[in-house]
Design a protein around this motif. Structure first.
Motif: not given
Ligand code: ADP
Ligand code: MG
Length: 628
Positions: A130-140
């Protein structure tokens, strides 16, 4: 340059949505922590409480694991993979929120992940495939809490209050809001963590004065000084150490364990075991004065398997002591003596350590407030605030927050003109007038900066835009009014207007590392596409919970009535249990459910015999009754 200062009336705080009588809004408070996250809601009794998962755990580790084929694990199962799969598991993502690659690399040493700069300088983390932004990780993490809350409250959430550290700047706040949007949550308000803790203690109700909020979590230490007066919660000063917390206390025990085993080059699995054990020992030492523990690895005996609280406290004294000079500095910054305080609130799991409590009490010369669970207090306060903002509960007083840092504009010579000074109550709107400095100048650059430094280049750059179409005039004749508007979440909109012609430009400040609206739209689409995967994850979770319940029941049955079985039968039951347990380690809900049914069939004879036995017991009981 000719500058006129003009302060407008602060914007009215928007009233929360109307709600008819009896129609309570389904809202929660979320503590999105560096190591642990929690969600809390107000119960029927009017008191907030944290919502536990199926196992009764209230906190979930703020850890996200990216597995093969786009699978995502959040919380405890993700944390279990941290040591074996560090490259595809992300912990403490809060440290990356709203930051650029350079900034992160400068702050932290070696990272287990490769970072790249995405669009607009925003960070992308390479985690496994995966290539994810910190925003997406927090969203999880937020999504997980959202599911839990919706399950418990029986319907879709209508709003959340999310807490952020008091020192979070505009970019970090915006990133937190973006994460909520990606998770499909409507943010009623971002709330400073220390303010939330104060609210949980009801300090808004007629307790004027100065309070210190001492927060020692898993990996960070924060100290904030709050001033409460006439409905205003003001952050007077904040300080902290972003690399000091419970993890360091664990590490001291880990080192001791390894030394006891005489191991100098431990493998990752052993380290993981030691960490887990160390945390258990540490947490038990908060309530027991001595702990005897099992060996982390039977192959490596430890001569002394007991640790006393006294030894532990001696070992970690210096670590804990590091928080005290920081407290002293914060008080000094605010020009306050320790005895001028009204109270000290303890926040964060690590403040359960008795040594921490003693040191804090000694330094501030008073017993800290500890009635509320320090792990939960931030989430509880957030739930309380959500309730007020949703209009479910009348506000006893209007809670106003303040801007954590000054907002300014770059003027000639790399200087900063502050437009909204730090600690201004929000929401607010302030304007200043500027003028052109060259004859015939038709455009003016507006550079929005945040920070306390005198030079613009030393402050954080938030946005740049140009006001064009100014009619050519002699230098100093144009009147350009620049307005900064900060909403209740601390987010900024800037507009510039040339007064004689009415030419206007305005921009909602998108912090340099924030997401564009397009990116957010993409993520929302993604989230919908992944709705199915989320559903599967949930089914898997449910299947695991059911399987664990069945396994626990079988274990209890063997303990109580194992004598009803001969050796072959016992083996048969245990094999069925083992097969089911293996299925719970896999990723297929169907396989688990199938094994649960199969185990049911395979152990039916046992259930039958147990039923006979209890019937017999009941009958015997009745006979005694009858004859009695
Ligand atoms: P954060 O705000 O950093 O997300 P928390 O406030 O939940 O985290 O604090 C987590 C830390 O608190 C962990 O290091 C955990 O081991 C520690 N902790 C939790 N309970 C206890 C306890 N009973 N005694 C000592 N430390 C504890
Ligand atoms: Mg915390």
């Amino acid at each position: 340059m000719d500058i006129l200062l003009d302060i407008m009336e602060p914007g009215q705080s928007p009233l929360p949505h109307e709600s008819g009588p009896g129609s309570r809004k389904r809202v929660v408070g979320i503590d999105l922590g560096t190591t642990f996250s929690l969600v809390a809601a107000i119960g029927i009794d009017g008191n907030p409480s944290c919502i536990p998962d199926e196992n009764g755990d209230q906190a979930i580790p703020s850890v996200v694991h990216y597995g093969p084929k786009g699978s995502v694990l959040v919380g405890w199962p993700a944390r279990e993979r941290l040591v074996q799969h560090p490259e595809s598991t992300i912990a403490s993502v809060k440290r990356y929120m709203g930051r650029g690659v350079e900034e992160i690399l400068n702050r932290s040493g070696a990272l287990p992940h490769t970072l790249e700069a995405g669009e607009g300088g925003m960070v992308r983390i390479l985690a496994g495939e995966a290539r994810v932004s910190p925003v997406e990780v927090s969203a999880e993490i937020l999504k997980q809490l959202k599911y839990r809350a919706e399950e418990a409250l029986g319907g879709k959430l209508q709003g959340v209050v999310i807490t952020v550290p008091a020192y979070f700047d505009d970019a970090q706040r915006q990133a937190t809001k973006d994460a909520a949007r990606v998770a499909g949550l409507e943010v009623l308000r971002l709330l400073n963590e220390p303010t939330a803790a104060a609210l949980a203690y009801g300090l808004d109700k007629g307790h004027e004065g100065l309070y210190a909020i001492y927060d020692l979590g898993g990996g960070t230490f924060d100290i904030s000084l709050l001033k409460l007066e006439k409905g205003l919660f003001q952050v007077m000063a904040t300080g902290g150490d972003s690399a000091l917390g419970g993890d360091d206390l664990d590490q001291w025990i880990v080192d001791r364990l390894l030394a006891g085993m005489e191991i100098t080059h431990p493998d990752p699995t052993l380290i993981q075991k030691c960490r887990k054990l160390a945390r258990e020992i540490k947490e038990r030492l908060s309530s027991e004065t001595e702990v005897t523990f099992e060996l982390p690895d039977p192959a490596h005996p430890i001569p002394n398997r007991t640790l006393t609280r006294a030894t532990f406290e001696e070992g970690v004294r210096d670590l804990v002591w590091r928080t005290i000079p920081i407290c002293r500095r914060v008080l000094k910054d605010a020009g306050v003596a320790p005895d001028a305080l009204q109270g000290v609130v303890l926040v964060g799991g690590s403040t359960r350590v008795p040594l921490v409590r003693r040191m804090v009490a000694e330094f501030f010369a008073r017993e800290p407030l500890v009635d509320l669970d320090p792990d939960q207090v931030v989430a509880l306060g957030a739930a309380h605030q959500a309730e007020v903002l949703a209009g479910n509960e009348p506000a006893e007083m209007l809670l106003l927050d303040v801007t954590p840092l000054s907002l300014g504009i770059e003027t000639m010579g790399d200087l900063v003109e502050k437009i909204v000074p730090r600690n201004t109550p929000i929401p607010t709107a302030r304007a200043q007038e500027f003028t052109t400095f060259k004859d015939g100048q038709t455009a003016m650059a507006v550079h929005v900066v945040q920070g306390e430094r005198e030079l613009a280049s030393q402050c954080r750059s938030l946005a740049r835009f140009e006001l064009r179409g100014i009619p050519p005039m002699t230098a100093g004749a144009a009147r350009i009014r620049v307005t900064y508007q900060v909403d209740a979440d601390g987010l900024l909109t800037v507009s510039a207007r040339e007064e004689t012609t009415g030419v206007e430009q305005s921009i909602a400040v998108k912090p340099s590392y924030g997401l564009t609206d397009d990116e957010i739209a993409d993520m929302l689409r993604d989230a919908m596409r992944h709705g199915e995967a989320d559903m599967l994850a949930r089914l898997l979770n449910e299947a695991r919970v059911e399987a664990n319940r069945v396994l626990a029941a079988a274990e209890a049955a063997l303990r109580e009535d194992g004598d009803l079985l001969n050796e072959t039968e016992t083996h048969q039951v245990k094999t069925a249990m083992l097969t089911l347990w293996e299925a719970t380690q896999g990723e297929s809900a169907d396989a688990i459910n199938e094994r649960v049914s199969r185990m049911d069939v395979q152990t039916r004879f046992f259930a039958q015999r147990r039923m006979d036995r209890s019937l017999q017991k009941a009958m015997t009981g009745r006979k005694v009754d009858d004859f009695g």
